[in-house]
Write a protein that holds these residues in place. Structure first.
Motif, mmCIF file in Angstrom:
data_model
loop_
_atom_site.group_PDB
_atom_site.id
_atom_site.type_symbol
_atom_site.label_atom_id
_atom_site.label_comp_id
_atom_site.label_asym_id
_atom_site.label_seq_id
_atom_site.Cartn_x
_atom_site.Cartn_y
_atom_site.Cartn_z
ATOM 1 N N GLU A 74 0.825 -1.209 0.000
ATOM 2 C CA GLU A 74 0.000 0.000 0.000
ATOM 3 C C GLU A 74 0.861 1.261 0.000
ATOM 4 O OE1 GLU A 74 -3.383 2.156 2.841
ATOM 5 O OE2 GLU A 74 -2.461 0.262 3.426
ATOM 6 N N THR A 75 1.980 1.213 0.722
ATOM 7 C CA THR A 75 2.894 2.354 0.784
ATOM 8 C C THR A 75 3.855 2.353 -0.390
ATOM 9 O OG1 THR A 75 2.780 2.321 3.198
ATOM 10 C CG2 THR A 75 4.622 3.509 2.213
ATOM 11 N N PHE A 76 4.388 1.194 -0.717
ATOM 12 C CA PHE A 76 5.445 1.111 -1.729
ATOM 13 C C PHE A 76 4.961 1.490 -3.124
ATOM 14 C CE2 PHE A 76 7.943 -1.126 -4.908
ATOM 15 C CZ PHE A 76 9.231 -0.760 -4.554
ATOM 16 N N ARG A 77 3.726 1.152 -3.463
ATOM 17 C CA ARG A 77 3.265 1.373 -4.837
ATOM 18 C C ARG A 77 3.245 2.849 -5.225
ATOM 19 N NH1 ARG A 77 -3.177 -0.186 -4.484
ATOM 20 N NH2 ARG A 77 -3.798 1.446 -2.982
ATOM 21 N N ALA A 78 3.263 3.748 -4.242
ATOM 22 C CA ALA A 78 3.307 5.181 -4.557
ATOM 23 C C ALA A 78 4.578 5.546 -5.305
ATOM 24 C CB ALA A 78 3.191 5.999 -3.277
#
Length: 598
Positions: free
Chosen positions: A521-525
């Motif tokens: 959820e955080t990394f895909r940014a």
């Protein structure tokens, strides 16, 4: 006879009296008509039509001074007209892939509602067809200007003719005639500049200089004109470049330029590459949105005592990570922070405001320029030089950890407060072949999701505890006064002045925990955009085997199988245990950033 003469006299007097009355009424009527005519002449519409058709002609044979004076008068006229219809005066427009950036003179009111006003690109005359859309966001840019981000112009609407209006203010039929300007591309524009002694450091995209290498400065020149004058786009003063590297050109300042800054609203500057001769014109000049200002703030900073440790970073939508990162490193000894905000829209201003109320010394700089991390760090090094002895360049997902300090804490119950400050002091005292130290490098360990599927509520230092075996790269603290004049850097370390060297901190003394591969959820940014200039965005099918990319990921933000278990070779709870032992509340177990936020 006497009676007859008196009768004739009375008759003549009556005729004369009636003529006087007639002329009196006619004069009154003419006066009233003339007064009404004057009112009509002074009406707004009449004046605007006359003004729209009036343009002073610049004499090409005039001297530089007369050109500036004439242009300043023209600028004053246009400014007065614009202020009548649009108090928000747009100075420049820059087209980005997903929005149009407007640079606006002055400051916005905090709660002001603004609209972007679009004009049909095919329309030339009066009664322009217009379209309004809400502004995406606004921000302060510098002491004298603000920025507004507008949606991209719809089909058949021109990017070069986008205006800004306070909500409820109608369009001006004659605005387009006065204000239509070329729009710059974010990939080809001079976007920032800073005065450094008797030189100016100019930041530009579109020069296509080699990464991590110096270039030949004789190919470049800087061009200047007074900020209040338009000169039909003409720059009237030119100096040669002193250095050139990556996106940075350093030129000499024109004679008397510093004194001019006190009298004018900035000096405009741009850069050209190539030369001009009588046979062929090879010079290419970049469009520019830059103004040089004389900031009194810099004079105050030079007179203050310097901070021992400062940190500079560039962020995009990292508001949620700031509290943990800043509060932890402040405990380690960092006293000053420079946050370069690269188009965040997650409420970072409020987070910084709250931290400053808690006595953290943080400056947020609006930095809207895409893929300019190296240039931004060079800009920060210049800015921090008068305030800081040492400046660190690392990201908000990177945390210093001191294995030897933690062992010392376990054995002797000694706190780790100011541990980073002590590390820099001890390392800078080291010498290598009698070379003075101007840069201190610390190795990084990359951590994975550590089995998690959601963001750890106590922070990254508490949740991510599994990493790769071998360290990847390093991050640095530098002496900003000992950097090479080119300001050349490779994201997190700089080229130093001759005669100065760097020191590698032993891993037993300190490492950096880089929480690089967080929950999906955080990394895909990270797929949205990467800030480094010479690092390929992950959507592009280039350098797929590079360490700059996540192993096993393609070009789309699709979660790989078993993401939560990847990048996990060594379980390492050292920093987590160190923080819990040193910073957690003994009664509640809360950490400082939890207590402050909840």
């Amino acid at each position: 006879m006497d009676w007859e003469q008196q009768r004739r006299k009375r008759k003549r007097f009556a005729r004369s009296s009636s003529q006087v009355q007639f002329f009196t009424r006619r004069s009154l009527f003419l006066c009233l008509f003339f007064f009404a005519f004057l009112l009509f002449l002074s009406s707004t519409r009449w004046f605007s039509i006359a003004a729209a058709s009036f343009r002073p002609v610049l004499d090409a044979s005039s001297t530089t001074l007369s050109r500036l004076s004439t242009s300043a008068s023209k600028s004053t006229l246009d400014s007065s007209l614009s202020s009548k219809y649009s108090p928000l005066r747009v100075e420049s427009r820059v087209l980005f892939p997903d929005h149009l950036l407007l640079m606006v003179a002055g400051k916005f009111n905090r709660d002001e509602k603004l609209d972007c006003l679009y004009f049909k690109s095919v329309a030339r005359g009066l009664n322009q067809e217009t379209l309004k859309q809400s502004v995406l966001s606004t921000d302060k840019y510098d002491e004298f200007r603000s920025i507004a981000r507008c949606p991209l112009p719809p089909l058949n609407y021109s990017a070069s003719a986008v205006d800004l209006r306070k909500r409820g203010v109608g369009a001006d039929d004659h605005w387009l005639v006065r204000n239509r300007q070329p729009v710059a591309s974010w990939e080809r524009v001079v976007y920032e500049a800073a005065i450094d002694g008797d030189t100016v450091v100019v930041f530009a995209k579109g020069l296509n200089l080699r990464p991590h290498k110096e270039s030949n400065p004789t190919e470049f020149s800087c061009h200047f004109r007074l900020g209040n004058s338009n000169n039909n786009g003409e720059y009237v003063l030119t100096t040669k470049a002193v250095t050139a590297a990556q996106e940075i050109i350093r030129c000499s300042l024109p004679a008397g330029a510093l004194s001019t800054l006190d009298k004018e609203k900035g000096i405009r500057v741009t850069v050209s590459r190539g030369s001009v001769n009588t046979k062929a014109h090879l010079q290419v000049t970049l469009p520019s949105v830059v103004r040089l200002f004389n900031s009194k703030l810099n004079d105050l900073q030079r007179n203050q005592e310097k901070h021992e440790l400062c940190v500079c970073t560039m962020v995009w939508n990292q508001a949620a990570a700031l509290r943990e990162w800043i509060m932890y490193h402040a405990w380690l000894g960092v006293g000053r922070w420079f946050i370069y905000d690269n188009n965040s829209d997650d409420g970072i201003e409020e987070v910084i405001r709250e931290l400053n109320l808690e006595d953290y010394n943080i400056s947020r700089l609006t930095w809207p320029w895409l893929k300019t991390q190296e240039a931004g760090f060079s800009h920060c090094a210049l800015r921090a030089r008068d305030e800081c002895k040492w400046v660190g360049f690392f990201d908000v997902d990177e945390f210093f950890y001191f294995p030897s300090k933690y062992r010392h804490l376990q054995e002797y119950h000694t706190a780790g407060r100011n541990a980073l400050r002590s590390l820099i002091a001890d390392s800078s005292a080291s010498t290598s072949n009698s070379t003075a130290i101007a840069e201190i490098r610390t190795a990084c360990h990359s951590f994975g999701p550590s089995g998690l599927t959601s963001h750890p509520p106590q922070g990254v230092t508490m949740g991510y505890t599994c990493r790769l075996q071998n360290p990847e790269r390093h991050k640095s603290f530098v002496r900003p006064d000992l950097l090479d004049i080119t300001l050349l850097n490779v994201v997190h370390h700089f080229q130093l002045k001759q005669g100065f060297g760097f020191f590698d901190v032993p891993k037993s003394n300190a490492v950096i925990n880089h929480y690089k591969y967080q929950v999906w959820e955080t990394f895909r940014a990270k797929f949205y955009r990467r800030v480094a200039t010479y690092v390929v965005d992950w959507q592009e099918a280039q350098n797929e085997g590079s360490k700059d990319r996540a192993p096993g990921l393609g070009t789309e933000a699709i979660e790989p199988p078993n993401w939560r278990l990847q990048f996990c070779e060594v379980w390492d709870t050292g920093l987590r245990d160190f923080i819990q032992s040193s910073l957690s509340d003994p009664l509640t177990g809360f950490l400082p950033w939890e207590k402050a936020s909840g």
